[in-house]
Design a protein around this motif. Structure first.
Motif, mmCIF file in Angstrom:
data_model
loop_
_atom_site.group_PDB
_atom_site.id
_atom_site.type_symbol
_atom_site.label_atom_id
_atom_site.label_comp_id
_atom_site.label_asym_id
_atom_site.label_seq_id
_atom_site.Cartn_x
_atom_site.Cartn_y
_atom_site.Cartn_z
ATOM 1 N N LEU A 178 43.154 -11.047 2.180
ATOM 2 C CA LEU A 178 43.862 -11.100 0.901
ATOM 3 C C LEU A 178 44.012 -12.523 0.372
ATOM 4 C CD1 LEU A 178 45.163 -9.384 -1.244
ATOM 5 C CD2 LEU A 178 47.314 -9.477 0.021
ATOM 6 N N SER A 190 53.290 -6.105 7.412
ATOM 7 C CA SER A 190 52.201 -7.000 7.003
ATOM 8 C C SER A 190 52.402 -7.487 5.573
ATOM 9 C CB SER A 190 50.852 -6.283 7.133
ATOM 10 O OG SER A 190 50.581 -5.936 8.478
ATOM 11 N N TYR A 208 49.070 -7.979 11.274
ATOM 12 C CA TYR A 208 47.699 -7.486 11.092
ATOM 13 C C TYR A 208 46.675 -8.254 11.924
ATOM 14 C CZ TYR A 208 47.936 -11.379 7.770
ATOM 15 O OH TYR A 208 48.144 -12.618 7.193
ATOM 16 N N LEU A 234 44.042 -7.034 5.973
ATOM 17 C CA LEU A 234 44.823 -7.882 5.076
ATOM 18 C C LEU A 234 44.621 -9.380 5.309
ATOM 19 C CD1 LEU A 234 48.155 -5.869 4.768
ATOM 20 C CD2 LEU A 234 46.333 -6.144 3.086
ATOM 21 N N LEU A 285 46.796 0.822 -0.025
ATOM 22 C CA LEU A 285 46.769 0.750 1.427
ATOM 23 C C LEU A 285 46.969 2.136 2.030
ATOM 24 C CD1 LEU A 285 48.885 -2.482 2.011
ATOM 25 C CD2 LEU A 285 46.424 -2.230 2.320
ATOM 26 N N TYR A 297 45.959 -1.874 6.916
ATOM 27 C CA TYR A 297 46.619 -3.167 7.116
ATOM 28 C C TYR A 297 45.811 -4.135 7.975
ATOM 29 C CZ TYR A 297 48.294 -1.910 11.850
ATOM 30 O OH TYR A 297 48.391 -1.576 13.184
ATOM 31 N N THR A 346 52.149 -1.607 8.316
ATOM 32 C CA THR A 346 51.642 -1.888 6.966
ATOM 33 C C THR A 346 52.713 -2.604 6.138
ATOM 34 O OG1 THR A 346 50.141 0.016 6.995
ATOM 35 C CG2 THR A 346 50.760 -0.853 4.836
#
Length: 594
Positions: free
Chosen positions: A277, A305, A357, A274, A292, A271, A302
């Protein structure tokens, strides 16, 4: 005399019987009578065979209101007949196939034999006008008094078919910076984009649907060339070696995908990565399959997030639309509570809280505290196996592709030029670059070339392991000017100077998997797969205008004694165990090495 009398009586009786039967026939069955009754019955039969002519002939004898109704019915019948003829022509064309696949010595060539796109668009346009005419005629007919009109005509039992608008579950995708929003209408066996307004890249509202293929014609070619099979999109819990895997745990809103219609970016992370992303999605604009690693207490941050990315940022619509999250963890490090896939998002994340995160050090991770290695290849294979599309880009989450790559790549495949018709298996490597912290990530090759000339960009890992990511004909690739379309710049092999090449490429589900015994900390995690590609005689089709750029920041070689020790152990594992296995399973080929 008596015999003559009896004979006469017998004749009279017979005549009476005949007359009696004849009278009943004349009274009870108009179909055998002469005169108006016979004529009307005959005309009814003719009317059923030729409704338009019959209606015209007897219209003058009907009241004005009934005449208007008959005219409306006649017009509606003509519209339906025209629709049936168009559908019949279309069925014949489809029956004979749009494409002729010509099997050649060097591969498969595609020869166009019809103008399907033009016919499909004409049908879609005419269908809308005809439907409006039908509805107007039926509205007029309702106002006519037809109580005295005995109409029994099977013409009006013919169903009228409407074009079907694809649901959001059948969504296609867009690339580029600015495109028109389109609804995709399924008609005549193909896909016809229908413009419904303007919009920016990634803006998905309601029924806005986008298409990566340039036309229905390219879509049909891709279906014929790839001959792939659609994959399911169902959540699944299972074991993979020592790991529990929750595949499709949090699914993207794009729903089921057809295998040929786009490309899936498959990747892995924990995480803390991230933050990459959104930059990835803004450039990729297509499905992402993300595995993940979330062991132990890393599971809760996680999930938080993921919720934050889906609900709390301006780009959340991109995350919801395109990203499918898979979760995996070791069977020895199972979280205390794992919600069901249909309950995990029930409790939203409080967007006023800190970004889950952001600014998280490695020391805070459960993985670090328990001294776990990062199972990089387990994540790669989970994400790859879950992809629903034929083509996939198995990459790292910090590597951003140039915008428009999906659209241009599928167009290139649909063109099926001679260079793509070689018999060898193939993958499509993308040259990788790094840029410094103060430079923007280049969006096209021209911007990349400028950064390379100014020294603000360099080939990937040039200062860490230049041979690991050196691309054949790289100098010529950099010097070549950008073109509008995507094409194959050079076909290379993983031999000679490039024997240790670890390419990132667009491939398919048929390509060898990554060895899950290797970790990120031990390095060389893609070397064994590269060896398998070499032994299987893969062609490496290097694309002329496609590339990847690492998250800003140029890497330099740092001494890490612990990782060096793990790398040494990994090399021994490869040399003594994995390499002999690969030789048995895939064989050997001169020039190939791990």
């Amino acid at each position: 005399m008596r015999r003559n009398w009896l004979l006469r009586c017998s004749i009279l009786i017979n005549v009476a019987v005949v007359l009696y039967i004849a009278s009943h026939l004349l009274i009870g069955s108009g179909n055998f009578a002469l005169g108006p009754s016979y004529i009307i019955s005959d005309e009814v039969l003719k009317q059923q065979q030729q409704p338009a002519a019959a209606a015209e002939q007897y219209k003058q004898y009907l009241p004005p209101a009934q005449q208007r109704l008959l005219e409306a019915e006649q017009q509606l019948y003509e519209v339906q007949q025209q629709q049936q003829q168009q559908q019949a022509q279309q069925s014949v064309q489809q029956g004979h196939s749009t494409l002729v696949l010509k099997i050649q010595e060097n591969g498969i060539g595609v020869q166009e034999v019809s103008q399907q796109l033009q016919q499909t668009r004409q049908l879609a346009q005419s269908g809308g006008n005809q439907q409006q005419q039908q509805e107007q005629l039926m509205l007029e007919a309702r106002d006519v008094d037809n109580s005295n009109l005995n109409v029994d005509d099977s013409r009006f039992d013919v169903p009228t078919e409407r074009s079907t608008v694809r649901k959001m579950g059948d969504v296609l995708y867009q690339d580029g910076q600015q495109q028109q929003q389109q609804q995709v209408v399924v008609a005549a066996g193909g896909i016809v984009p229908v413009s419904v307004g303007g919009g920016a890249t990634g803006a998905l509202n309601g029924t806005d649907i986008f298409s990566t293929t340039a036309s229905m014609d390219a879509d049909a070619k891709l279906r014929s060339l790839l001959n792939c099979h659609d994959r399911d999109y169902e959540p699944y819990i299972g074991q993979r070696g020592d790991f529990w895997v929750m595949r499709n745990y949090i699914r993207a809103e794009h729903g089921d995908l057809r295998c040929h219609e786009t490309i899936t970016y498959t990747t892995h992370a924990d995480y803390t990565f991230l933050d990459n992303l959104v930059p990835l999605l803004e450039r990729w604009n297509a499905p992402v399959s993300l595995a993940l690693h979330a062991p132990g207490t890393d599971f809760v941050p996680t999930i938080n997030s993921i919720k934050y990315l889906r609900d709390c940022i301006p780009e959340s619509h991109l995350v919801r639309q395109f990203v499918t999250f898979h979760i995996y963890f070791s069977s020895k490090h199972i979280p205390k509570l794992v919600p069901k896939h249909n309950q995990v998002l029930d409790t939203p994340y409080n967007c006023s809280l800190a970004i889950p995160y952001f600014n998280v050090s490695a020391a805070q991770l459960y993985k670090t505290q328990k001294k776990l290695l990062y199972p990089v290849n387990v994540g790669r294979n989970i994400a790859r196996d879950a992809a629903m599309t034929h083509f996939l880009l198995a990459s790292d989450i910090e590597l951003y592709p140039n915008p428009g790559l999906v659209h241009k790549f599928l167009e290139m495949i649909a063109r099926n030029e001679p260079v793509l018709q070689r018999k060898n298996p193939r993958v499509f490597p993308l040259p990788i670059f790094e840029v410094d912290n103060n430079s923007p990530v280049p969006r096209d090759k021209a911007e990349l070339q400028e950064l390379l000339r100014s020294g603000k960009a360099i080939p990937f890992h040039k200062r860490v392991c230049s041979s690991c990511h050196g691309v054949p004909k790289s100098k010529e690739w950099i010097a070549a000017n950008e073109t509008d379309d995507l094409g194959v710049f050079h076909i290379g092999k993983r031999i000679g100077y490039f024997v240790h090449w670890e390419p990132i490429y667009i491939g398919t589900h048929a390509d060898p998997h990554y060895d899950e015994r290797l970790s990120w900390e031990g390095k060389s995690d893609k070397m064994t797969q590269g060896y398998a590609l070499c032994v299987l005689d893969y062609d490496f089709h290097i694309l002329d205008n496609g590339f990847l750029v690492h998250k800003p920041g140029i890497k330099v070689l740092k001494k890490d004694p612990k990782r060096a020790m793990l790398a040494a152990k990994t090399n021994q594992l490869i040399k003594k165990i994995i390499y002999p296995e690969l030789q048995v399973m895939y064989g050997t080929r001169k020039g190939c090495a791990v």
